[in-house]
Scaffold this motif. Structure first.
Motif, PDB file in Angstrom:
ATOM      1  N   ARG B  80       0.837  -1.212   0.000  1.00  0.00           N
ATOM      2  CA  ARG B  80       0.000   0.000   0.000  1.00  0.00           C
ATOM      3  C   ARG B  80       0.863   1.250   0.000  1.00  0.00           C
ATOM      4  NH1 ARG B  80      -4.603  -2.050   3.391  1.00  0.00           N
ATOM      5  NH2 ARG B  80      -6.266  -2.198   1.861  1.00  0.00           N
ATOM      6  N   THR B  81       0.306   2.292  -0.573  1.00  0.00           N
ATOM      7  CA  THR B  81       1.025   3.566  -0.631  1.00  0.00           C
ATOM      8  C   THR B  81       0.195   4.637   0.071  1.00  0.00           C
ATOM      9  OG1 THR B  81       2.082   2.952  -2.709  1.00  0.00           O
ATOM     10  CG2 THR B  81       1.992   5.311  -2.175  1.00  0.00           C
ATOM     11  N   ILE B  82       0.804   5.241   1.053  1.00  0.00           N
ATOM     12  CA  ILE B  82       0.103   6.298   1.811  1.00  0.00           C
ATOM     13  C   ILE B  82       0.745   7.641   1.478  1.00  0.00           C
ATOM     14  CG2 ILE B  82      -0.400   7.205   4.125  1.00  0.00           C
ATOM     15  CD1 ILE B  82      -2.004   4.696   3.436  1.00  0.00           C
ATOM     16  N   LEU B  83      -0.118   8.579   1.140  1.00  0.00           N
ATOM     17  CA  LEU B  83       0.348   9.936   0.851  1.00  0.00           C
ATOM     18  C   LEU B  83       0.100  10.792   2.088  1.00  0.00           C
ATOM     19  CD1 LEU B  83       1.102  12.433  -0.871  1.00  0.00           C
ATOM     20  CD2 LEU B  83      -1.192  12.347  -1.857  1.00  0.00           C
ATOM     21  N   VAL B  84       1.172  11.383   2.618  1.00  0.00           N
ATOM     22  CA  VAL B  84       0.958  12.239   3.782  1.00  0.00           C
ATOM     23  C   VAL B  84       1.228  13.693   3.386  1.00  0.00           C
ATOM     24  CG1 VAL B  84       1.615  10.369   5.333  1.00  0.00           C
ATOM     25  CG2 VAL B  84       3.289  12.138   4.765  1.00  0.00           C
ATOM     26  N   TYR B  85       0.475  14.582   4.026  1.00  0.00           N
ATOM     27  CA  TYR B  85       0.614  16.013   3.756  1.00  0.00           C
ATOM     28  C   TYR B  85       0.863  16.766   5.067  1.00  0.00           C
ATOM     29  CZ  TYR B  85      -0.844  20.889   3.317  1.00  0.00           C
ATOM     30  OH  TYR B  85      -0.878  22.244   3.395  1.00  0.00           O
ATOM     31  N   MET B 149       5.380  11.761   0.518  1.00  0.00           N
ATOM     32  CA  MET B 149       5.186  12.916   1.397  1.00  0.00           C
ATOM     33  C   MET B 149       5.055  14.196   0.580  1.00  0.00           C
ATOM     34  SD  MET B 149       7.729  11.915   4.530  1.00  0.00           S
ATOM     35  CE  MET B 149       8.771  10.878   3.545  1.00  0.00           C
ATOM     36  N   CYS B 150       4.096  15.004   0.938  1.00  0.00           N
ATOM     37  CA  CYS B 150       3.916  16.296   0.272  1.00  0.00           C
ATOM     38  C   CYS B 150       3.928  17.364   1.365  1.00  0.00           C
ATOM     39  CB  CYS B 150       2.580  16.303  -0.477  1.00  0.00           C
ATOM     40  SG  CYS B 150       2.144  17.921  -1.144  1.00  0.00           S
ATOM     41  N   GLY B 173       0.938   9.018 -14.155  1.00  0.00           N
ATOM     42  CA  GLY B 173       2.328   9.424 -14.302  1.00  0.00           C
ATOM     43  C   GLY B 173       2.775  10.437 -13.272  1.00  0.00           C
ATOM     44  N   GLY B 174       1.838  10.936 -12.463  1.00  0.00           N
ATOM     45  CA  GLY B 174       2.180  11.937 -11.451  1.00  0.00           C
ATOM     46  C   GLY B 174       2.703  11.289 -10.173  1.00  0.00           C
ATOM     47  N   PHE B 175       3.244  12.116  -9.328  1.00  0.00           N
ATOM     48  CA  PHE B 175       3.890  11.658  -8.103  1.00  0.00           C
ATOM     49  C   PHE B 175       2.886  11.010  -7.139  1.00  0.00           C
ATOM     50  CE2 PHE B 175       5.856  12.818  -3.887  1.00  0.00           C
ATOM     51  CZ  PHE B 175       6.962  11.993  -3.992  1.00  0.00           C
ATOM     52  N   PHE B 176       1.638  11.465  -7.165  1.00  0.00           N
ATOM     53  CA  PHE B 176       0.630  10.960  -6.220  1.00  0.00           C
ATOM     54  C   PHE B 176      -0.206   9.823  -6.816  1.00  0.00           C
ATOM     55  CE2 PHE B 176       0.293  15.646  -4.688  1.00  0.00           C
ATOM     56  CZ  PHE B 176       1.521  15.534  -4.065  1.00  0.00           C
TER      57      PHE B 176
END
Lengths: 468, 468
Positions: B80-85, B149-150, B173-176
């Motif tokens: 899994r990939t978690i995006l944190v801000y 991470m953003c 194709g984007g980072f997120f």
């Protein structure tokens, strides 16, 4: 009547350029009383006046408004004594404010409009008295009355201490004791063509309504919907005071207003004023009434209530999601005969308390009076007015309008109450002079003919029958 | 469950002082985004984060929010990939504002309260992610998910350009692109003792009502009673919007609100919140409701309308007898499901037009929307939330409250809409942290246990069933 006026008038015309030059010197002294750094200029302006007056043979005292020295009582000749008042300080002015010319340099255009801060408010009229004296001397004509002059340098900054000074000097042994009447030249014609004598001013009761709830400003996202908001309450209370058509909604106010008599009503028809005059000064056609009489009555002889603003709320451009914790609404009521300022307070506070209670808010509300100045109405049939009326006819060839003003000139009432004598407002400038605004001016014609008017007024005063 | 957490937790405790030191270094960089002169510090803060992350082995790109360079697609491990801000800029702060300690120097008192601008908003949580990575490395425990991470440096200044950036990066194709869920740690517990997961935010429609009449400000003495006054009209219109008890008076608003279901109603009883919590934050007892459930519902799931202030009216202390020529009232409506922001505009404008027309004023009135941000509600039964709930229970020994917030965090909705994934708000600090205010702080316990929570969350995320 008053034949000696001819040679006086001739001298005024002869000396016109030197009178304008005197105004030029006065305008060049930036006597801005509100600006502490300019206080030395206010003093300098007072000294300039004193030296000009001394050169004319007047006895001058520069009187600080603190405790005063003992002084000898002056023996005045046994003729009428007129006390005149004016002020030599001015409103602030900066070229950047939008002036077309340097505000502290008198600039005369080809239409004879003399631009400069203080030209019309009130250096022009003050110098008018000096010029009238000088023209009498040059013409070899005696002044027909004793002249007491009271020129103030802090009018635009609240005239602090002046009331006490006037009361003191009006008492036995005081400088104003001998005054038989008072003349103030510090207001304006109603329009631009017809001179007027002013016999009434509205008063002003200024109020604050403070509503507070939370201990500090809140975020409307976090607290919106959960806490009583002072702004919500305040806006309800303020909305309960007055209708868009100007009707005051406070119970008891209407009943305090002196009824309009047929005699008074008859005065309004002839006044030189049109709805276009109103629209021109508004810069819009958003007047409430469509006819002249109602408009003038609303301005002069009926009370009005204006909402000025709110302190403590968000007032900057942009968007801020704040719930202000404490807000203070400001409004004032212009008062007229026979409203008693204290009785007005009473009904105002009662109304606010009642409306706030009806909101069932947990916030707290406190209304208070910030300041009150009473209305003033003089008798326009007094010899002071009939003399001025004759002088106007002599100089301008027309009977003056008898006007009131909607605003207040507090010193007027002070002089009336302290001296017990009739007070006349005898304006020199016209409605387009822009006192307090940018590009303040005085028309050359109003200045020069105004000097004649002030002189002529003194002669007609001397001729009026001696009844009080 | 998640036994590898023990050694991670142990490392967090071991490294606690170094984690606090990392926060100390971060607080010492005054990255005030609203202050142009401090922009270099914002950049410096971004570089500090980048270098710390690189030292931890992360791949870092400093991305200006303008046009971006082409970049290679990263091959992520098949977990899994978690995006944190988070954001590393801060609100302005000056010692003179009333801080008890230097705002840009982390100062820890004997109760473990760590004072400093940005400590809780949002440098503490941002460093929390870094610290969690470091503790994993030291403990020799693999991160169980991919972490994107953003971190942003302009959040306190409107996050300009961020929305477009997020939308771009969320595309193919984007980072997120690979993100399975989003986690934002940039809000606060409802109180001070019980952790929470946040699944909803109100939106905000912010309006202006501009009323104008005369061409310039008028003197209330001269014009009071004769001209329509914009303030009188505006106060009537503003008073027509909302009742002192918070009831919105605009027709059509009430009908847009999603009805309260029994299931949702049941959530409110257990929330760790008391009326005293409210009174403490208000600094008064001026709450509208006397019970917790109603208060929380009004904050979270019902709309509210706040009057913020008036631009153009007299707002300074003292008394000024002005009739303002143009006034702009400001108010906003906090929106909730299922209110459509555009439909809200419609009923608002209709209401204002109707009320203004009823005033029969000759002034002109124009209402407009200043900005709108939509409400956001996520599903708290999504695996992103259940994982976070288990992590909270593991670290804090208590089931978290499921909360909403009355305010808005616009980036939340942007992430949800751009990625189409579930977004979780996982706060680190508590309700007394005073973000945006003086003496901002983060409790040592919230920081250290919060680092454990962020790490634990990633492990529980990895264990959740793979259903969407």
């Amino acid at each position: 009547m008053a034949p000696q006026l001819d040679s006086f008038f001739k001298q005024v015309d002869t000396l016109a350029e030197s009178f304008i030059d005197r105004l030029r010197k006065a305008v060049a002294i930036p006597s801005v009383s509100a600006d502490e750094e300019r206080r030395p200029d206010v003093v300098r302006m007072g000294e300039f006046l004193a030296s000009e007056l001394k050169a004319l043979g007047a006895s001058v005292e520069l009187r600080p408004l603190g405790p005063q020295p003992h002084k000898e009582h002056l023996e005045l000749p046994p003729v009428r004594t007129i006390l005149v008042y004016g002020h030599y300080d001015v409103q602030p002015a900066l070229l950047e404010d939008g002036w077309a010319t340097e505000p502290f340099k008198l600039t005369v255009d080809d239409k004879g409009r003399m631009y400069g801060r203080g030209s019309t408010d009130d250096k022009g009229p003050v110098l008018g008295w000096l010029n009238a004296i000088e023209a009498h001397q040059r013409a070899g004509v005696e002044l027909p009355v004793n002249l007491l002059m009271c020129f103030e340098g802090m009018e635009e900054y609240g005239s602090e201490g002046l009331d006490e000074f006037i009361e003191r000097e009006a008492k036995k042994g005081g400088f104003f004791e001998a005054a038989d009447a008072v003349c103030i030249s510090d207001n304006y014609w109603l329009g631009t063509q017809k001179p007027c004598l002013t016999y009434g001013l509205r008063g002003c009761n200024y109020y604050s309504i403070e509503i507070r709830g939370p201990a500090q400003d809140l975020h409307s996202g976090v607290f919106g919907g959960t806490a009583h908001e002072p702004m919500t309450d305040l806006v309800k209370v303020m909305a309960s005071l007055v209708e868009p058509d100007g009707t005051i909604l406070i119970e008891g106010i209407k009943e305090m207003v002196a009824p309009l008599t047929e005699q008074e009503k008859a005065l309004y028809g002839d006044i030189a004023f049109t709805m276009d005059n109103l629209y021109e000064s508004l810069g819009s056609t958003t007047g409430i009434y469509d006819d002249k009489e109602k408009t003038l009555m609303r301005r002069w002889r009926y009370p009005s209530l204006s909402l000025h603003g709110i302190e403590g709320a968000f007032s900057a451009p942009g968007a801020k999601t704040v719930i202000p914790a404490k807000v203070i609404g400001k409004f004032s009521i212009r008062t007229v005969p026979d409203m008693d300022p204290k009785a007005v307070d009473e009904v105002v506070f009662k109304h606010i308390d009642k409306v706030f209670a009806s909101l069932k808010s947990k916030n707290t509300c406190k209304a208070s009076l910030q300041h009150a100045g009473k209305w003033w109405v003089a008798s326009p049939s007094h010899w002071n007015f009939t003399a001025a009326g004759k002088a106007v006819e002599h100089v301008w060839g027309v009977k003056p309008d008898l006007t009131r003003e909607g605003g207040s000139i507090p010193v007027t009432l002070t002089f009336e109450q302290a001296t017990g004598k009739n007070v006349l407002l005898l304006p020199m400038g016209s409605s387009t002079d822009a006192a307090h605004s940018v590009n303040e001016k005085l028309d050359r014609r109003n200045y020069i003919e105004g000097i004649k008017l002030l002189g002529a007024y003194l002669h007609y005063v001397a001729e009026e029958p001696m009844k009080e």
